[in-house]
Design a protein around this motif. Structure first.
Motif, PDB file in Angstrom:
ATOM      1  N   THR A 165       7.687   9.967 -12.030  1.00  0.00           N
ATOM      2  CA  THR A 165       7.230  10.457 -13.335  1.00  0.00           C
ATOM      3  C   THR A 165       8.253  10.248 -14.445  1.00  0.00           C
ATOM      4  O   THR A 165       7.887  10.192 -15.617  1.00  0.00           O
ATOM      5  CB  THR A 165       6.881  11.960 -13.253  1.00  0.00           C
ATOM      6  OG1 THR A 165       8.033  12.681 -12.807  1.00  0.00           O
ATOM      7  CG2 THR A 165       5.728  12.183 -12.292  1.00  0.00           C
ATOM      8  N   GLY A 213       2.587   1.819  -3.358  1.00  0.00           N
ATOM      9  CA  GLY A 213       1.652   2.352  -4.337  1.00  0.00           C
ATOM     10  C   GLY A 213       1.554   3.866  -4.262  1.00  0.00           C
ATOM     11  O   GLY A 213       1.482   4.553  -5.287  1.00  0.00           O
ATOM     12  N   HIS A 214       1.574   4.397  -3.033  1.00  0.00           N
ATOM     13  CA  HIS A 214       1.553   5.849  -2.863  1.00  0.00           C
ATOM     14  C   HIS A 214       2.817   6.481  -3.448  1.00  0.00           C
ATOM     15  O   HIS A 214       2.756   7.503  -4.140  1.00  0.00           O
ATOM     16  CB  HIS A 214       1.442   6.217  -1.383  1.00  0.00           C
ATOM     17  CG  HIS A 214       0.177   5.747  -0.745  1.00  0.00           C
ATOM     18  ND1 HIS A 214       0.018   5.651   0.620  1.00  0.00           N
ATOM     19  CD2 HIS A 214      -0.996   5.348  -1.291  1.00  0.00           C
ATOM     20  CE1 HIS A 214      -1.201   5.215   0.878  1.00  0.00           C
ATOM     21  NE2 HIS A 214      -1.824   5.018  -0.250  1.00  0.00           N
ATOM     22  N   ARG A 215       3.967   5.864  -3.162  1.00  0.00           N
ATOM     23  CA  ARG A 215       5.235   6.424  -3.629  1.00  0.00           C
ATOM     24  C   ARG A 215       5.402   6.279  -5.131  1.00  0.00           C
ATOM     25  O   ARG A 215       6.010   7.127  -5.787  1.00  0.00           O
ATOM     26  CB  ARG A 215       6.410   5.742  -2.908  1.00  0.00           C
ATOM     27  CG  ARG A 215       6.478   6.001  -1.410  1.00  0.00           C
ATOM     28  CD  ARG A 215       6.566   7.486  -1.067  1.00  0.00           C
ATOM     29  NE  ARG A 215       7.741   8.096  -1.637  1.00  0.00           N
ATOM     30  CZ  ARG A 215       8.915   8.172  -0.984  1.00  0.00           C
ATOM     31  NH1 ARG A 215       9.031   7.687   0.230  1.00  0.00           N
ATOM     32  NH2 ARG A 215       9.949   8.745  -1.547  1.00  0.00           N
ATOM     33  N   GLN A 216       4.850   5.191  -5.707  1.00  0.00           N
ATOM     34  CA  GLN A 216       4.999   4.966  -7.138  1.00  0.00           C
ATOM     35  C   GLN A 216       4.360   6.085  -7.945  1.00  0.00           C
ATOM     36  O   GLN A 216       4.839   6.453  -9.009  1.00  0.00           O
ATOM     37  CB  GLN A 216       4.372   3.627  -7.525  1.00  0.00           C
ATOM     38  CG  GLN A 216       4.583   3.241  -8.977  1.00  0.00           C
ATOM     39  CD  GLN A 216       6.048   2.995  -9.304  1.00  0.00           C
ATOM     40  OE1 GLN A 216       6.737   2.298  -8.582  1.00  0.00           O
ATOM     41  NE2 GLN A 216       6.533   3.578 -10.393  1.00  0.00           N
ATOM     42  N   ARG A 217       3.294   6.662  -7.425  1.00  0.00           N
ATOM     43  CA  ARG A 217       2.607   7.738  -8.145  1.00  0.00           C
ATOM     44  C   ARG A 217       3.457   8.997  -8.249  1.00  0.00           C
ATOM     45  O   ARG A 217       3.164   9.880  -9.057  1.00  0.00           O
ATOM     46  CB  ARG A 217       1.273   8.045  -7.460  1.00  0.00           C
ATOM     47  CG  ARG A 217       0.227   6.949  -7.666  1.00  0.00           C
ATOM     48  CD  ARG A 217      -1.147   7.403  -7.243  1.00  0.00           C
ATOM     49  NE  ARG A 217      -1.303   7.416  -5.807  1.00  0.00           N
ATOM     50  CZ  ARG A 217      -1.679   6.374  -5.079  1.00  0.00           C
ATOM     51  NH1 ARG A 217      -1.936   5.222  -5.670  1.00  0.00           N
ATOM     52  NH2 ARG A 217      -1.824   6.471  -3.776  1.00  0.00           N
ATOM     53  N   SER A 218       4.517   9.074  -7.435  1.00  0.00           N
ATOM     54  CA  SER A 218       5.408  10.236  -7.505  1.00  0.00           C
ATOM     55  C   SER A 218       6.525  10.038  -8.533  1.00  0.00           C
ATOM     56  O   SER A 218       7.283  10.965  -8.818  1.00  0.00           O
ATOM     57  CB  SER A 218       6.030  10.514  -6.125  1.00  0.00           C
ATOM     58  OG  SER A 218       6.941   9.483  -5.761  1.00  0.00           O
ATOM     59  N   GLU A 269       0.837  -1.207   0.000  1.00  0.00           N
ATOM     60  CA  GLU A 269       0.000   0.000   0.000  1.00  0.00           C
ATOM     61  C   GLU A 269       0.870   1.255   0.000  1.00  0.00           C
ATOM     62  O   GLU A 269       0.616   2.206  -0.744  1.00  0.00           O
ATOM     63  CB  GLU A 269      -0.910  -0.005   1.229  1.00  0.00           C
ATOM     64  CG  GLU A 269      -1.805   1.222   1.342  1.00  0.00           C
ATOM     65  CD  GLU A 269      -2.648   1.210   2.603  1.00  0.00           C
ATOM     66  OE1 GLU A 269      -3.272   2.243   2.902  1.00  0.00           O
ATOM     67  OE2 GLU A 269      -2.679   0.173   3.291  1.00  0.00           O
ATOM     68  N   ARG A 288       8.399   3.180 -16.539  1.00  0.00           N
ATOM     69  CA  ARG A 288       8.994   3.864 -15.386  1.00  0.00           C
ATOM     70  C   ARG A 288       9.652   2.857 -14.448  1.00  0.00           C
ATOM     71  O   ARG A 288       9.194   1.720 -14.324  1.00  0.00           O
ATOM     72  CB  ARG A 288       7.910   4.612 -14.594  1.00  0.00           C
ATOM     73  CG  ARG A 288       7.277   5.782 -15.335  1.00  0.00           C
ATOM     74  CD  ARG A 288       6.056   6.253 -14.581  1.00  0.00           C
ATOM     75  NE  ARG A 288       5.006   5.249 -14.550  1.00  0.00           N
ATOM     76  CZ  ARG A 288       4.171   5.048 -13.537  1.00  0.00           C
ATOM     77  NH1 ARG A 288       4.275   5.790 -12.442  1.00  0.00           N
ATOM     78  NH2 ARG A 288       3.234   4.115 -13.595  1.00  0.00           N
ATOM     79  N   GLN A 327      10.399   1.030 -10.980  1.00  0.00           N
ATOM     80  CA  GLN A 327       9.531   0.754  -9.843  1.00  0.00           C
ATOM     81  C   GLN A 327      10.146   1.329  -8.573  1.00  0.00           C
ATOM     82  O   GLN A 327      11.311   1.087  -8.264  1.00  0.00           O
ATOM     83  CB  GLN A 327       9.329  -0.757  -9.693  1.00  0.00           C
ATOM     84  CG  GLN A 327       8.276  -1.146  -8.682  1.00  0.00           C
ATOM     85  CD  GLN A 327       8.064  -2.651  -8.668  1.00  0.00           C
ATOM     86  OE1 GLN A 327       9.018  -3.423  -8.607  1.00  0.00           O
ATOM     87  NE2 GLN A 327       6.812  -3.083  -8.740  1.00  0.00           N
ATOM     88  N   TRP A 328       9.338   2.085  -7.830  1.00  0.00           N
ATOM     89  CA  TRP A 328       9.865   2.680  -6.601  1.00  0.00           C
ATOM     90  C   TRP A 328      10.177   1.581  -5.605  1.00  0.00           C
ATOM     91  O   TRP A 328       9.388   0.665  -5.385  1.00  0.00           O
ATOM     92  CB  TRP A 328       8.842   3.648  -5.986  1.00  0.00           C
ATOM     93  CG  TRP A 328       9.405   4.367  -4.800  1.00  0.00           C
ATOM     94  CD1 TRP A 328      10.042   5.567  -4.804  1.00  0.00           C
ATOM     95  CD2 TRP A 328       9.422   3.903  -3.445  1.00  0.00           C
ATOM     96  NE1 TRP A 328      10.457   5.886  -3.531  1.00  0.00           N
ATOM     97  CE2 TRP A 328      10.092   4.889  -2.682  1.00  0.00           C
ATOM     98  CE3 TRP A 328       8.958   2.767  -2.803  1.00  0.00           C
ATOM     99  CZ2 TRP A 328      10.298   4.761  -1.308  1.00  0.00           C
ATOM    100  CZ3 TRP A 328       9.154   2.622  -1.441  1.00  0.00           C
ATOM    101  CH2 TRP A 328       9.820   3.618  -0.703  1.00  0.00           C
ATOM    102  N   GLY A 334       0.163   0.697 -15.917  1.00  0.00           N
ATOM    103  CA  GLY A 334       0.254   0.431 -14.488  1.00  0.00           C
ATOM    104  C   GLY A 334       0.651  -0.977 -14.122  1.00  0.00           C
ATOM    105  O   GLY A 334       0.819  -1.289 -12.939  1.00  0.00           O
TER     106      GLY A 334
END
Length: 298
Positions: free
Chosen positions: A81, A74-79, A71, A142, A144-145, A124
């Motif tokens: 770019t 997932g939050h960090r992956q959206r950052s 979880e 991209r 993966q974080w 995604g």
């Protein structure tokens, strides 16, 4: 909201909050360096972060730790770019995973389901290096974080009945010969085979309580690292209720602990005066243990 449900939600929320604290400044896209790490972190900082990651897995179990970590990622992956830039930048490799394992936490490649994912496609989907080259466009792929301690949380699989056996259990035998199995839960921090503490030794463990269904566990243990040691006397209470959708009991929850921390002076045999602390908060306990055992050595 019942006190039990509130406590369960708080446990997962606290874990998520701890991940946010632990990886707050880790935005370096470490997948683009050969050792999947942060070159700007000192050796001590890396050791402390690993110690925290191992401790969080020990007290929450692999399934819960992986679920909450997913979880957070997932939050960090959206950052993230920027794209990978070139296929040659994909320096990570993944070890094979048997196909009969099921990936409920999303660590495996969406395409082949055989290897850990390393990149994110435009739609995604997480992909491994090989599948990314075959199925994804370079200009939209991209990295993966990942936190430096990412590998500690990787725990794919555990569907159905296998998921119920994914957590460790303590077998308790009573004087009349009855044996009961209890999910280890947060007591995993102080249990042989699951403890993440360095130089760990379990001294004793004893259950007590008004009934066998609502038992407490008192554990005495010791850990040591380099010139530091800590003696721990901790109590846990058993919670038979599952955490949200998990298919097993929560297990033993931390209640309180007394720590006796000792340090040996460099170049001397004499021992500095011990420092005794009392704890009723799990993460305060972890902070004291990790700081004492893995912090800067004098």
């Amino acid at each position: 909201m019942s006190p039990t449900l509130q406590a369960q939600q708080t446990a997962r929320a606290r874990l998520l909050s701890e991940l946010e604290r632990l990886f707050a400044d880790d935005a370096g896209l470490g997948v683009l360096v050969p050792y999947n790490g942060r070159p700007d972190m000192t050796h001590e900082a890396k050791e402390v972060q690993r110690a925290w990651a191992r401790a969080l897995v020990a007290v929450h179990g692999y399934d819960r730790a992986a679920s909450v970590y997913t979880e957070y990622v997932g939050h960090r992956q959206r950052s993230v770019t920027e794209t990978i830039g070139a296929w040659d930048n994909l320096v990570l490799t993944g070890r094979p995973i048997p196909r009969w394992d099921r990936d409920i936490h999303g660590f495996l490649c969406f395409s082949c389901v055989d290897t850990f994912a390393t990149v994110i496609a435009a739609d995604g989907d997480p992909l491994c290096n090989r599948c990314a080259r075959e199925h994804s466009a370079l200009e939209t792929t991209r990295p993966q974080w990942r936190a430096y301690s990412h590998s500690q949380f990787v725990f794919p699989g555990l569907m159905g009945e296998e998921r119920k056996t994914g957590e460790t259990k303590l077998i308790i035998q009573y004087q009349d010969g009855e044996k009961r199995m209890h999910v280890t839960g947060e007591a995993g921090l102080l249990t042989e085979g699951t403890s993440s503490l360095p130089g760990f030794t379990s001294v004793s463990g004893q259950t007590h309580g008004d009934s066998r269904d609502t038992i407490n566990l008192t554990v005495e243990a010791r850990a040591e690292h380099v010139r530091r040691s800590v003696e721990i006397l901790a109590t846990f209470a058993y919670d038979p209720e599952p955490e949200q959708w998990e298919g097993h009991a929560y297990g033993f929850r931390f209640v309180s602990a007394r720590l006796t921390a000792r340090s040996r002076k460099l170049g001397h045999l004499d021992i500095a005066d011990p420092v005794i602390t009392e704890h009723t908060d799990l993460y305060q306990l972890l902070d004291t243990l990790i700081t004492h055992l893995h912090g800067g050595q004098q």
